[in-house]
Motif scaffolding. Structure first.
Motif, PDB file in Angstrom:
ATOM      1  N   VAL A  77       0.822  -1.225   0.000  1.00  0.00           N
ATOM      2  CA  VAL A  77       0.000   0.000   0.000  1.00  0.00           C
ATOM      3  C   VAL A  77       0.848   1.264   0.000  1.00  0.00           C
ATOM      4  O   VAL A  77       0.309   2.367   0.141  1.00  0.00           O
ATOM      5  N   SER A  78       2.155   1.137  -0.203  1.00  0.00           N
ATOM      6  CA  SER A  78       3.050   2.288  -0.049  1.00  0.00           C
ATOM      7  C   SER A  78       2.714   3.452  -0.971  1.00  0.00           C
ATOM      8  O   SER A  78       2.959   4.615  -0.637  1.00  0.00           O
ATOM      9  N   SER A  79       2.122   3.159  -2.138  1.00  0.00           N
ATOM     10  CA  SER A  79       1.816   4.237  -3.083  1.00  0.00           C
ATOM     11  C   SER A  79       0.431   4.836  -2.870  1.00  0.00           C
ATOM     12  O   SER A  79       0.064   5.811  -3.537  1.00  0.00           O
ATOM     13  N   MET A  80      -0.350   4.270  -1.952  1.00  0.00           N
ATOM     14  CA  MET A  80      -1.713   4.748  -1.720  1.00  0.00           C
ATOM     15  C   MET A  80      -1.703   5.938  -0.767  1.00  0.00           C
ATOM     16  O   MET A  80      -0.860   6.038   0.123  1.00  0.00           O
ATOM     17  N   THR A  81      -2.670   6.833  -0.956  1.00  0.00           N
ATOM     18  CA  THR A  81      -2.737   8.045  -0.133  1.00  0.00           C
ATOM     19  C   THR A  81      -3.926   8.047   0.819  1.00  0.00           C
ATOM     20  O   THR A  81      -4.218   9.055   1.450  1.00  0.00           O
ATOM     21  N   SER A  82      -4.601   6.917   0.954  1.00  0.00           N
ATOM     22  CA  SER A  82      -5.751   6.840   1.844  1.00  0.00           C
ATOM     23  C   SER A  82      -5.303   6.976   3.298  1.00  0.00           C
ATOM     24  O   SER A  82      -4.298   6.395   3.704  1.00  0.00           O
ATOM     25  N   PRO A  83      -6.071   7.727   4.121  1.00  0.00           N
ATOM     26  CA  PRO A  83      -5.736   7.798   5.558  1.00  0.00           C
ATOM     27  C   PRO A  83      -5.828   6.441   6.249  1.00  0.00           C
ATOM     28  O   PRO A  83      -5.268   6.269   7.327  1.00  0.00           O
ATOM     29  N   ARG A  84      -6.515   5.478   5.638  1.00  0.00           N
ATOM     30  CA  ARG A  84      -6.592   4.132   6.220  1.00  0.00           C
ATOM     31  C   ARG A  84      -5.210   3.475   6.266  1.00  0.00           C
ATOM     32  O   ARG A  84      -4.977   2.558   7.057  1.00  0.00           O
ATOM     33  N   VAL A  85      -4.306   3.940   5.427  1.00  0.00           N
ATOM     34  CA  VAL A  85      -2.955   3.382   5.402  1.00  0.00           C
ATOM     35  C   VAL A  85      -2.151   3.854   6.612  1.00  0.00           C
ATOM     36  O   VAL A  85      -1.212   3.181   7.051  1.00  0.00           O
ATOM     37  N   ALA A  86      -2.540   5.000   7.190  1.00  0.00           N
ATOM     38  CA  ALA A  86      -1.736   5.615   8.249  1.00  0.00           C
ATOM     39  C   ALA A  86      -1.542   4.690   9.447  1.00  0.00           C
ATOM     40  O   ALA A  86      -0.428   4.530   9.960  1.00  0.00           O
ATOM     41  N   ALA A  87      -2.629   4.081   9.910  1.00  0.00           N
ATOM     42  CA  ALA A  87      -2.517   3.235  11.100  1.00  0.00           C
ATOM     43  C   ALA A  87      -1.719   1.970  10.819  1.00  0.00           C
ATOM     44  O   ALA A  87      -1.045   1.443  11.713  1.00  0.00           O
ATOM     45  N   ALA A  88      -1.771   1.467   9.578  1.00  0.00           N
ATOM     46  CA  ALA A  88      -0.943   0.311   9.219  1.00  0.00           C
ATOM     47  C   ALA A  88       0.530   0.690   9.247  1.00  0.00           C
ATOM     48  O   ALA A  88       1.382  -0.078   9.712  1.00  0.00           O
TER      49      ALA A  88
END
Length: 351
Positions: free
Chosen positions: A61-72
């Motif tokens: 998910v490194s290229s994704m900008t969703s805030p859902r990625v933040a907690a991961a």
């Protein structure tokens, strides 16, 4: 009911692993949600495998900008802290904070928590306290009382290391009030660990009951990490107030646990206290070898404050007992150890 839920996750790890693998191929954001939801489980209960899941997810998910990625990203940052890779922990946490900014600030609190851990391990206590303050504010804003308690107890630990005992006690008192209203077994055990840790240098006999109570509580609920860190402080403290030779055997369980958990900074800290205990018990050669391994390791936390003073006293005693030439030779032998070799040697020494 925390122990019941931790045991439930333990029982379902194979299914969670399968679900995560499927999500990484078909629904990466849901994979992010899974590793984000496992933050505290991985931190307190989980094996190193759960942090490995976070690393795999972050790669996808490194290229994704969703805030859902933040907690991961925050979970992966916590895993990097646990392994002693503090630069990577900072990088991942800062990415998480940037992603969450302006969209979901609450998601950044775990990233600030990971940054706090990184700076605490590096010995930058002032910055660690700043990052703790950011995590505390977001925990309050999110209505997460458990995280709020954790932030206060972590703040007490930092203030204790800064020598600000009264401020540390005030933080612990605030945490205790919250725990009276919102019971949480892990944070109660963490509270007792810190209450003992900040007393070790000045009042070891007063510290020891807090530490053993933390160990017993953590074992009762299955919290492996607190049982490990409180256990090493307890056996180290017991060595100071009693017979150090009798305390040595207590290190084996802690060393094995921290190795299984992949918690290298905490493992190196344990080996540092073991060097002191071995020296106090007259076992100078293994103490010197482990000191050489400790000082040459790139992942061992900095030795600061009263720990630095005590270690200087230990080295002075080793030099007096062994002589300069023998001490240097033994330290050189230890300096050639890898982390795994140092772990295996320490385990043999305590057995």
């Amino acid at each position: 009911e925390e122990p019941l839920w931790a045991a439930a996750i333990d029982a379902e790890l194979a299914n969670i692993r399968a679900a995560l693998s499927w999500c990484l191929d078909h629904d990466p954001l849901s994979a992010s949600d899974i590793v984000a939801a496992l933050y505290w489980y991985a931190y307190w209960y989980g094996t190193a495998e759960v942090f490995d899941w976070a690393d795999r997810t972050v790669e996808v998910v490194s290229s994704m900008t969703s805030p859902r990625v933040a907690a991961a990203l925050a979970t992966a940052a916590a895993g990097s802290c646990r392994r002693g890779d503090l630069d990577r922990a900072r990088m991942l946490a800062e990415r998480a904070i940037a992603l969450a900014q302006g969209t979901d600030p609450g998601a950044a609190r775990f990233a600030w928590e990971a940054l706090r851990s990184a700076e605490l391990l590096s010995g930058d206590y002032a910055r660690a306290l700043e990052h703790r303050d950011a995590a505390l504010l977001l925990a309050r804003a999110s209505g997460d009382t458990v995280h709020e308690v954790h932030a206060h107890v972590a703040g007490a630990l930092i203030r204790g290391y800064l020598g600000r005992r009264e401020d540390a006690e005030a933080e612990l008192a605030t945490a205790a009030e919250l725990l009276d209203a919102h019971a949480h077994p892990t944070e109660r055990a963490f509270h007792d660990y810190v209450a003992g840790e900040i007393r070790i240098d000045t009042s070891p006999t007063e510290a020891l009951p807090f530490l053993w109570r933390s160990v017993e509580s953590a074992r009762r609920i299955g919290n492996r990490f607190i049982a490990g860190i409180a256990g090493v402080s307890a056996v180290s403290c017991a060595a100071r107030v009693g017979d150090p030779s009798a305390a040595i055997a207590g290190y084996a369980e802690v060393i094995e646990f921290l190795h299984r958990a992949g918690a290298w900074p905490q493992l190196w800290t344990t080996l540092r206290t073991l060097v002191e205990t071995l020296t106090r018990s007259g076992r100078y050669e293994p103490a010197a070898i482990l000191h050489g391994a400790l000082t040459s390791s790139p992942t061992a936390p900095a030795i600061l404050g009263t720990d630095e003073v005590r270690m200087a006293e230990v080295v002075a005693e080793l030099r007096e007992r062994l002589g300069d030439e023998r001490l240097a030779a033994l330290q050189t032998k230890g300096a050639g150890f890898s982390g795994e070799q140092a772990y295996a040697y320490a385990l043999r020494a305590v057995r």
